[in-house]
Design a protein around this motif. Sequence first.
Motif, PDB file in Angstrom:
ATOM      1  N   UNK A  96       0.862  -1.183   0.000  1.00 37.87           N
ATOM      2  CA  UNK A  96       0.000   0.000   0.000  1.00 37.87           C
ATOM      3  C   UNK A  96       0.896   1.229   0.000  1.00 37.87           C
ATOM      4  N   UNK A  97       0.373   2.383  -0.446  1.00 39.48           N
ATOM      5  CA  UNK A  97       1.190   3.603  -0.421  1.00 39.48           C
ATOM      6  C   UNK A  97       1.714   3.882   0.985  1.00 39.48           C
ATOM      7  N   UNK A  98       3.008   4.143   1.085  1.00 38.07           N
ATOM      8  CA  UNK A  98       3.617   4.415   2.375  1.00 38.07           C
ATOM      9  C   UNK A  98       3.542   5.885   2.750  1.00 38.07           C
ATOM     10  N   UNK A 103       8.014   4.751  -1.290  1.00 41.22           N
ATOM     11  CA  UNK A 103       8.341   3.743  -0.296  1.00 41.22           C
ATOM     12  C   UNK A 103       7.061   3.079   0.183  1.00 41.22           C
ATOM     13  N   UNK A 104       6.598   2.033  -0.540  1.00 40.85           N
ATOM     14  CA  UNK A 104       5.336   1.374  -0.192  1.00 40.85           C
ATOM     15  C   UNK A 104       5.426   0.628   1.134  1.00 40.85           C
TER      16      UNK A 104
END
Length: 256
Positions: A96-98, A103-104
């Motif tokens: 998932x989007x971090x 940087x997930x």
Amino acid sequence: MTRPVSVHPGRSLLLPGLAALVALAILIGLGTWQLERLAWKENLISQIETRAYGEPGDIVAEAEWPAWSAERDEFRKVRVTGTFLHPYETPVYGLAPGSQRGSPAQGYYLLTPLRLPGGAIVTVNRGFVPMELKDPATRPGSQPAGEVTVTGLVRAPEAETLFTPENDPARNTWFLRDPQTIAQAHGLERVAPFLIDADATPNPGGWPKGGQTPLSLPNNHLQYAVTWFGIALTLIGVFTAFAWRRVKGPVSGELK
């Protein structure tokens, strides 16, 4: 005295010509593939823009599930009411989007069967949890009891690829969001062939985080196609110049 062997210019171009043809075929194939991807991506974006917004509707009736089609139904905004079967909550590994761009975050998407009033089941992707919150005991209150209402988007099952690790149902380790495969492992019947990605409505206890469906898709396929076709044209130009020099021989005044 040994007479030098004369090689016809056409024969000296045979191997370079074959190599150029192979490279040209690959470049044209890549460009054509990108054009096909462009048409697919434009159709996908059109589906999202047409279906994912506005007031939610009902899911396809159970009688129509055998003929369900992602082309007709995916990304449609829907609302369902039922009861979660939390003992069958299935964590599917994903990203998932971090908090930082590029940087997930690693974690799990929680897929939970929702039993509808008529007894049929639709799988709900309730959202994302980080790795350390896989166990429900680490997120108190995240499994609401009783009847609930879920709003979200209809999604097709994920397709397996050559790079997809193998699921291990015995260890509850999953890598594909595929409701039918998960239902079979849990012995569930009358399960919809699609799933619902829940929207960003907060869940009890703050987890999982819904609203993970990407609705803004990058579309650079035309740029990629132009690049591949441009390289193909450059290859044609370079080989033409090379062949011309081979056929004509050294120009006047050139060292021999």
